[in-house]
Design a protein around this motif. Sequence first.
Motif, PDB file in Angstrom:
ATOM      1  N   LEU A 147       0.798  -1.228   0.000  1.00 24.33           N
ATOM      2  CA  LEU A 147       0.000   0.000   0.000  1.00 24.33           C
ATOM      3  C   LEU A 147       0.830   1.278   0.000  1.00 24.33           C
ATOM      4  CD1 LEU A 147      -2.696  -1.013   2.659  1.00 24.33           C
ATOM      5  CD2 LEU A 147      -2.925  -1.088   0.175  1.00 24.33           C
ATOM      6  N   SER A 148       2.101   1.193   0.338  1.00 26.62           N
ATOM      7  CA  SER A 148       2.916   2.401   0.498  1.00 26.62           C
ATOM      8  C   SER A 148       2.957   3.303  -0.735  1.00 26.62           C
ATOM      9  CB  SER A 148       4.340   2.022   0.939  1.00 26.62           C
ATOM     10  OG  SER A 148       4.956   1.175  -0.010  1.00 26.62           O
TER      11      SER A 148
ATOM     12  N   VAL B 219      -8.252  -1.525  -4.357  1.00 30.59           N
ATOM     13  CA  VAL B 219      -8.261  -1.387  -2.900  1.00 30.59           C
ATOM     14  C   VAL B 219      -9.468  -0.562  -2.464  1.00 30.59           C
ATOM     15  CG1 VAL B 219      -7.033  -0.469  -0.890  1.00 30.59           C
ATOM     16  CG2 VAL B 219      -5.753  -1.580  -2.726  1.00 30.59           C
ATOM     17  N   ASP B 220     -10.259  -1.113  -1.553  1.00 28.84           N
ATOM     18  CA  ASP B 220     -11.374  -0.385  -0.963  1.00 28.84           C
ATOM     19  C   ASP B 220     -11.082  -0.145   0.512  1.00 28.84           C
ATOM     20  OD1 ASP B 220     -12.739  -0.373  -3.342  1.00 28.84           O
ATOM     21  OD2 ASP B 220     -13.968  -2.124  -2.865  1.00 28.84           O
ATOM     22  N   VAL B 221     -11.504   1.022   1.006  1.00 28.56           N
ATOM     23  CA  VAL B 221     -11.257   1.382   2.404  1.00 28.56           C
ATOM     24  C   VAL B 221     -12.568   1.828   3.041  1.00 28.56           C
ATOM     25  CG1 VAL B 221      -9.991   2.916   3.967  1.00 28.56           C
ATOM     26  CG2 VAL B 221      -8.895   2.104   1.869  1.00 28.56           C
ATOM     27  N   GLY B 222     -12.816   1.353   4.266  1.00 28.93           N
ATOM     28  CA  GLY B 222     -14.011   1.797   5.000  1.00 28.93           C
ATOM     29  C   GLY B 222     -15.028   0.689   5.191  1.00 28.93           C
ATOM     30  N   LEU B 223     -15.568   0.618   6.406  1.00 28.59           N
ATOM     31  CA  LEU B 223     -16.525  -0.429   6.749  1.00 28.59           C
ATOM     32  C   LEU B 223     -17.762  -0.413   5.860  1.00 28.59           C
ATOM     33  CD1 LEU B 223     -16.361  -0.183  10.647  1.00 28.59           C
ATOM     34  CD2 LEU B 223     -15.484  -2.055   9.260  1.00 28.59           C
ATOM     35  N   SER B 224     -18.335   0.770   5.648  1.00 33.68           N
ATOM     36  CA  SER B 224     -19.584   0.864   4.875  1.00 33.68           C
ATOM     37  C   SER B 224     -19.379   0.448   3.426  1.00 33.68           C
ATOM     38  CB  SER B 224     -20.133   2.299   4.934  1.00 33.68           C
ATOM     39  OG  SER B 224     -20.443   2.664   6.261  1.00 33.68           O
ATOM     40  N   HIS B 225     -18.325   0.955   2.815  1.00 33.30           N
ATOM     41  CA  HIS B 225     -18.043   0.636   1.410  1.00 33.30           C
ATOM     42  C   HIS B 225     -17.820  -0.863   1.229  1.00 33.30           C
ATOM     43  CE1 HIS B 225     -15.474   1.607  -2.417  1.00 33.30           C
ATOM     44  NE2 HIS B 225     -16.477   0.790  -2.660  1.00 33.30           N
ATOM     45  N   ILE B 226     -17.011  -1.442   2.086  1.00 34.69           N
ATOM     46  CA  ILE B 226     -16.703  -2.866   1.969  1.00 34.69           C
ATOM     47  C   ILE B 226     -17.935  -3.723   2.246  1.00 34.69           C
ATOM     48  CG2 ILE B 226     -15.324  -4.736   2.962  1.00 34.69           C
ATOM     49  CD1 ILE B 226     -13.117  -2.641   3.444  1.00 34.69           C
ATOM     50  N   SER B 227     -18.737  -3.329   3.225  1.00 37.02           N
ATOM     51  CA  SER B 227     -19.960  -4.081   3.532  1.00 37.02           C
ATOM     52  C   SER B 227     -20.902  -4.102   2.343  1.00 37.02           C
ATOM     53  CB  SER B 227     -20.671  -3.475   4.750  1.00 37.02           C
ATOM     54  OG  SER B 227     -19.877  -3.588   5.912  1.00 37.02           O
ATOM     55  N   ARG B 228     -21.060  -2.952   1.678  1.00 36.00           N
ATOM     56  CA  ARG B 228     -21.944  -2.889   0.503  1.00 36.00           C
ATOM     57  C   ARG B 228     -21.417  -3.770  -0.629  1.00 36.00           C
ATOM     58  NH1 ARG B 228     -22.071   2.687   1.805  1.00 36.00           N
ATOM     59  NH2 ARG B 228     -20.534   3.112   0.180  1.00 36.00           N
ATOM     60  N   THR B 229     -20.114  -3.776  -0.821  1.00 37.80           N
ATOM     61  CA  THR B 229     -19.525  -4.587  -1.893  1.00 37.80           C
ATOM     62  C   THR B 229     -19.686  -6.072  -1.609  1.00 37.80           C
ATOM     63  OG1 THR B 229     -17.910  -2.841  -2.341  1.00 37.80           O
ATOM     64  CG2 THR B 229     -17.434  -5.034  -3.228  1.00 37.80           C
ATOM     65  N   LEU B 230     -19.513  -6.476  -0.360  1.00 37.79           N
ATOM     66  CA  LEU B 230     -19.699  -7.881  -0.004  1.00 37.79           C
ATOM     67  C   LEU B 230     -21.123  -8.343  -0.308  1.00 37.79           C
ATOM     68  CD1 LEU B 230     -17.773  -8.059   3.400  1.00 37.79           C
ATOM     69  CD2 LEU B 230     -17.181  -9.281   1.297  1.00 37.79           C
TER      70      LEU B 230
ATOM     71  N   ALA C 128     -10.051  -3.728   1.964  1.00 38.17           N
ATOM     72  CA  ALA C 128     -10.373  -4.916   1.164  1.00 38.17           C
ATOM     73  C   ALA C 128      -9.545  -4.889  -0.109  1.00 38.17           C
ATOM     74  CB  ALA C 128     -11.855  -4.965   0.831  1.00 38.17           C
ATOM     75  N   LEU C 129      -9.017  -6.035  -0.454  1.00 36.94           N
ATOM     76  CA  LEU C 129      -8.173  -6.175  -1.638  1.00 36.94           C
ATOM     77  C   LEU C 129      -8.913  -7.029  -2.659  1.00 36.94           C
ATOM     78  CD1 LEU C 129      -5.257  -5.333  -2.411  1.00 36.94           C
ATOM     79  CD2 LEU C 129      -4.513  -7.588  -1.613  1.00 36.94           C
ATOM     80  N   ARG C 130      -9.052  -6.511  -3.878  1.00 36.19           N
ATOM     81  CA  ARG C 130      -9.783  -7.238  -4.915  1.00 36.19           C
ATOM     82  C   ARG C 130      -8.898  -8.285  -5.596  1.00 36.19           C
ATOM     83  NH1 ARG C 130     -14.800  -5.080  -6.136  1.00 36.19           N
ATOM     84  NH2 ARG C 130     -15.208  -3.045  -5.174  1.00 36.19           N
ATOM     85  N   GLU C 131      -9.559  -9.253  -6.194  1.00 37.79           N
ATOM     86  CA  GLU C 131      -8.863 -10.337  -6.885  1.00 37.79           C
ATOM     87  C   GLU C 131      -8.004  -9.769  -8.011  1.00 37.79           C
ATOM     88  OE1 GLU C 131      -7.758 -13.915  -6.656  1.00 37.79           O
ATOM     89  OE2 GLU C 131      -9.761 -13.728  -5.793  1.00 37.79           O
ATOM     90  N   ASP C 132      -6.814 -10.364  -8.193  1.00 32.91           N
ATOM     91  CA  ASP C 132      -5.869  -9.993  -9.256  1.00 32.91           C
ATOM     92  C   ASP C 132      -5.300  -8.588  -9.097  1.00 32.91           C
ATOM     93  OD1 ASP C 132      -6.303 -12.466 -10.518  1.00 32.91           O
ATOM     94  OD2 ASP C 132      -8.048 -11.683 -11.595  1.00 32.91           O
ATOM     95  N   ALA C 133      -5.229  -8.101  -7.868  1.00 30.28           N
ATOM     96  CA  ALA C 133      -4.619  -6.796  -7.619  1.00 30.28           C
ATOM     97  C   ALA C 133      -3.141  -6.841  -8.016  1.00 30.28           C
ATOM     98  CB  ALA C 133      -4.751  -6.419  -6.149  1.00 30.28           C
TER      99      ALA C 133
END
Length: 215
Positions: free
Chosen positions: A38-39, A79-90, A162-167
Amino acid sequence: MERKRIVHTLDTPFSVVEWPQISQEDQDVILELLCHLLSPLGTHRRLFVTPSKGMRDRKRKRAQDEDPVPPTPELAGYVDVGLSHISRTLQTMSGKDAKPYSVVFVARSGQSSAFHCHFPQMVALASRSQPPEKAVRLVGISKACEDKLSAALGIPRVSSIALREDAPQAKGLVDFVREHVKPVEVAWLKEARAGQYLDTKIDAVPTKIGVKKKA
């Protein structure tokens, strides 16, 4: 003589879903690999993204727009950051067009469990659309890890990533996580897939009866 009474309670399989167990040694390796990944995003943010400070800042920004700014690293799109964003994507990961997550990292300390207790179940449900070997891994991290990830990303606070597939550049990290972190297991989900009827379980729990206070 101690007085007791029997209290009956209904046992439900939906109440508790365990987080995957991760050794401290493995968590340290995962943190190091993740911060290294992530750096570049944090470096780009610190060098080329200036926090807005109102009208003056916007005028200064217009003056600086003539200078070319390097594009955001490709990794940012994975890369997604944040509880709300990741919850919606799941919740939408069952869709064929959605790029699924490979790993979800959640800070479990420093905040109420009400903010993250739903993640094990959501990750397990989202993994139904994936092959077993590519099931989403859930990694709980400590407060110390959260601070290091915030520094790596160049933002004040990170509650979840959250890290997406094939990052890009993430294969080493993802492979290590899949090798050392088991997929989330939800017993009632397996039973539901089997289509078997389960009787209601009633637990009888002996409970002490308190001594009545005298008026």
